[in-house]
Write a protein that holds these residues in place. Structure first.
Motif, PDB file in Angstrom:
ATOM      1  N   ARG A  96      70.035  57.656   2.840  1.00 47.08           N
ATOM      2  CA  ARG A  96      69.158  58.750   3.209  1.00 47.08           C
ATOM      3  C   ARG A  96      68.128  57.989   4.282  1.00 47.08           C
ATOM      4  NH1 ARG A  96      64.193  59.977   1.689  1.00 47.08           N
ATOM      5  NH2 ARG A  96      63.916  58.545   0.579  1.00 47.08           N
ATOM      6  N   THR A  97      67.968  56.706   4.314  1.00 48.02           N
ATOM      7  CA  THR A  97      66.952  56.289   5.010  1.00 48.02           C
ATOM      8  C   THR A  97      67.619  55.576   6.246  1.00 48.02           C
ATOM      9  OG1 THR A  97      67.024  53.909   3.889  1.00 48.02           O
ATOM     10  CG2 THR A  97      65.258  55.638   3.182  1.00 48.02           C
ATOM     11  N   GLY A  98      68.971  55.450   6.276  1.00 47.29           N
ATOM     12  CA  GLY A  98      69.748  54.694   7.439  1.00 47.29           C
ATOM     13  C   GLY A  98      69.963  53.408   7.266  1.00 47.29           C
ATOM     14  N   VAL A  99      69.490  52.854   6.218  1.00 47.73           N
ATOM     15  CA  VAL A  99      69.688  51.447   6.027  1.00 47.73           C
ATOM     16  C   VAL A  99      69.883  51.131   4.626  1.00 47.73           C
ATOM     17  CG1 VAL A  99      68.379  50.557   7.906  1.00 47.73           C
ATOM     18  CG2 VAL A  99      66.985  50.784   5.901  1.00 47.73           C
ATOM     19  N   THR A 100      70.599  50.140   4.313  1.00 48.25           N
ATOM     20  CA  THR A 100      70.923  50.023   2.790  1.00 48.25           C
ATOM     21  C   THR A 100      70.626  48.267   2.366  1.00 48.25           C
ATOM     22  OG1 THR A 100      72.421  50.051   0.848  1.00 48.25           O
ATOM     23  CG2 THR A 100      73.297  49.604   2.962  1.00 48.25           C
ATOM     24  N   GLY A 101      70.215  47.912   1.310  1.00 49.85           N
ATOM     25  CA  GLY A 101      70.227  46.624   0.734  1.00 49.85           C
ATOM     26  C   GLY A 101      71.267  46.309  -0.174  1.00 49.85           C
ATOM     27  N   ILE A 102      72.394  47.013  -0.472  1.00 47.42           N
ATOM     28  CA  ILE A 102      73.090  47.099  -1.375  1.00 47.42           C
ATOM     29  C   ILE A 102      74.175  46.038  -1.606  1.00 47.42           C
ATOM     30  CG2 ILE A 102      74.958  48.925  -0.708  1.00 47.42           C
ATOM     31  CD1 ILE A 102      75.362  49.671  -3.537  1.00 47.42           C
ATOM     32  N   GLY A 103      74.328  45.542  -0.499  1.00 44.57           N
ATOM     33  CA  GLY A 103      75.235  44.395   0.011  1.00 44.57           C
ATOM     34  C   GLY A 103      74.522  43.230  -0.448  1.00 44.57           C
ATOM     35  N   LYS A 104      74.573  42.514  -1.695  1.00 44.29           N
ATOM     36  CA  LYS A 104      74.035  41.507  -1.978  1.00 44.29           C
ATOM     37  C   LYS A 104      74.927  40.250  -2.213  1.00 44.29           C
ATOM     38  CE  LYS A 104      70.394  44.177  -4.286  1.00 44.29           C
ATOM     39  NZ  LYS A 104      69.488  44.176  -3.132  1.00 44.29           N
ATOM     40  N   HIS A 105      74.580  39.083  -2.114  1.00 46.67           N
ATOM     41  CA  HIS A 105      75.306  37.926  -1.818  1.00 46.67           C
ATOM     42  C   HIS A 105      74.842  36.812  -2.825  1.00 46.67           C
ATOM     43  CE1 HIS A 105      78.067  39.751   1.099  1.00 46.67           C
ATOM     44  NE2 HIS A 105      76.879  40.119   1.707  1.00 46.67           N
ATOM     45  N   PRO A 106      75.598  35.900  -3.499  1.00 41.69           N
ATOM     46  CA  PRO A 106      75.116  34.585  -4.217  1.00 41.69           C
ATOM     47  C   PRO A 106      74.430  33.806  -3.219  1.00 41.69           C
ATOM     48  CG  PRO A 106      77.324  35.167  -4.774  1.00 41.69           C
ATOM     49  CD  PRO A 106      76.907  36.111  -3.441  1.00 41.69           C
ATOM     50  N   VAL A 107      73.216  33.386  -3.804  1.00 37.33           N
ATOM     51  CA  VAL A 107      72.298  32.188  -3.234  1.00 37.33           C
ATOM     52  C   VAL A 107      72.132  31.169  -4.059  1.00 37.33           C
ATOM     53  CG1 VAL A 107      71.189  33.974  -1.620  1.00 37.33           C
ATOM     54  CG2 VAL A 107      70.134  33.328  -3.817  1.00 37.33           C
ATOM     55  N   ASP A 108      71.923  29.821  -3.651  1.00 38.51           N
ATOM     56  CA  ASP A 108      72.058  28.775  -4.393  1.00 38.51           C
ATOM     57  C   ASP A 108      70.491  28.775  -5.315  1.00 38.51           C
ATOM     58  OD1 ASP A 108      73.920  27.647  -3.216  1.00 38.51           O
ATOM     59  OD2 ASP A 108      72.934  26.468  -1.622  1.00 38.51           O
ATOM     60  N   GLY A 109      69.542  29.673  -4.923  1.00 38.89           N
ATOM     61  CA  GLY A 109      68.310  29.541  -5.578  1.00 38.89           C
ATOM     62  C   GLY A 109      67.885  28.031  -6.385  1.00 38.89           C
TER      63      GLY A 109
END
Length: 222
Positions: A20-33
């Motif tokens: 709806r907003t033209g962008v998404t952050g659904i594609g998340k990836h593991p990080v070291d943290g």
């Protein structure tokens, strides 16, 4: 012992034509943290509770009651076998991929100590078109709803650091039977269950409590 298998974030939103907003952050990836987890603020203005995680549509995602999204690796494995595709950690947009703890049967208001943070279960993830398009699965919203393995949202009661390998301890279980699955069915397919959500008190997001009260008024007026 239940553990965090991976901590996942979207470092930036991605332009897409189906959101709806033209962008998404659904594609998340593991990080070291580890990364800091905090209460981000009211829904609509605040983003994710996980440091460095991006959200595309703050009107429906993020905020205090959706500060962290968790999904079980066991459920991802089940979906892998059903769909015949490989699903990596973070593929469902979850911030924490867990092992050894069930999100579906977790009680709303249940408190989990993860790393140095204290999180509280606030309800299920509701599937949307963005989720379906991202996975490339036709009929995904209906199928995900029927299966009812939605994963759990959390609010942050005590900020802290969370990272892969952290143990998960369930330190409090409230005295009601409102599970994440019951909540999910109430707001998707079984509206008659909605009044039961009030048993979970202020662990339920305010907009859902408002929905329950509005439905009660409509029933009284009909």
């Amino acid at each position: 012992m239940p553990v965090v298998l991976s901590l996942n974030v979207a470092r930036k939103t991605v332009p897409v034509d189906y959101a709806r907003t033209g962008v998404t952050g659904i594609g998340k990836h593991p990080v070291d943290g580890p990364l800091e987890v905090t209460a981000p603020g009211p829904k609509g203005t605040a983003g994710s509770g996980v440091a460095g995680d991006s959200i595309g549509d703050r009107s429906v995602h993020g905020g205090d009651y959706q500060a962290v999204y968790g999904y079980a690796r066991e459920d991802l494995d089940w979906w892998e076998s059903e769909l015949g595709v490989e699903l990596g950690n973070g593929q469902f947009g979850e911030n924490i991929t867990t092992q050894g703890v069930d999100h579906t049967t977790a009680l709303v208001g249940e408190r989990w100590r993860i790393g140095t943070a204290l999180l509280e279960v606030t309800g299920p993830r509701i599937p949307c078109r963005t989720f379906a398009e991202f996975l490339g699965q036709r009929g995904w919203v209906k199928r995900f709803t029927q299966v009812a393995r939605p994963g759990a949202y959390f609010r942050v009661l005590e900020p802290g650091l969370v990272g892969p390998g952290d143990e998960i301890s369930v330190v409090h279980r409230p005295g009601h039977d409102v599970t994440v699955e019951l909540f999910f069915r109430a707001v998707t397919t079984e509206a008659d269950l909605l009044p039961r959500l009030l048993e979970a008190g202020d662990s339920v997001p305010p907009e859902v409590i408002e929905l329950v009260h509005k439905r009660s008024v409509v029933e009284l007026d009909s």
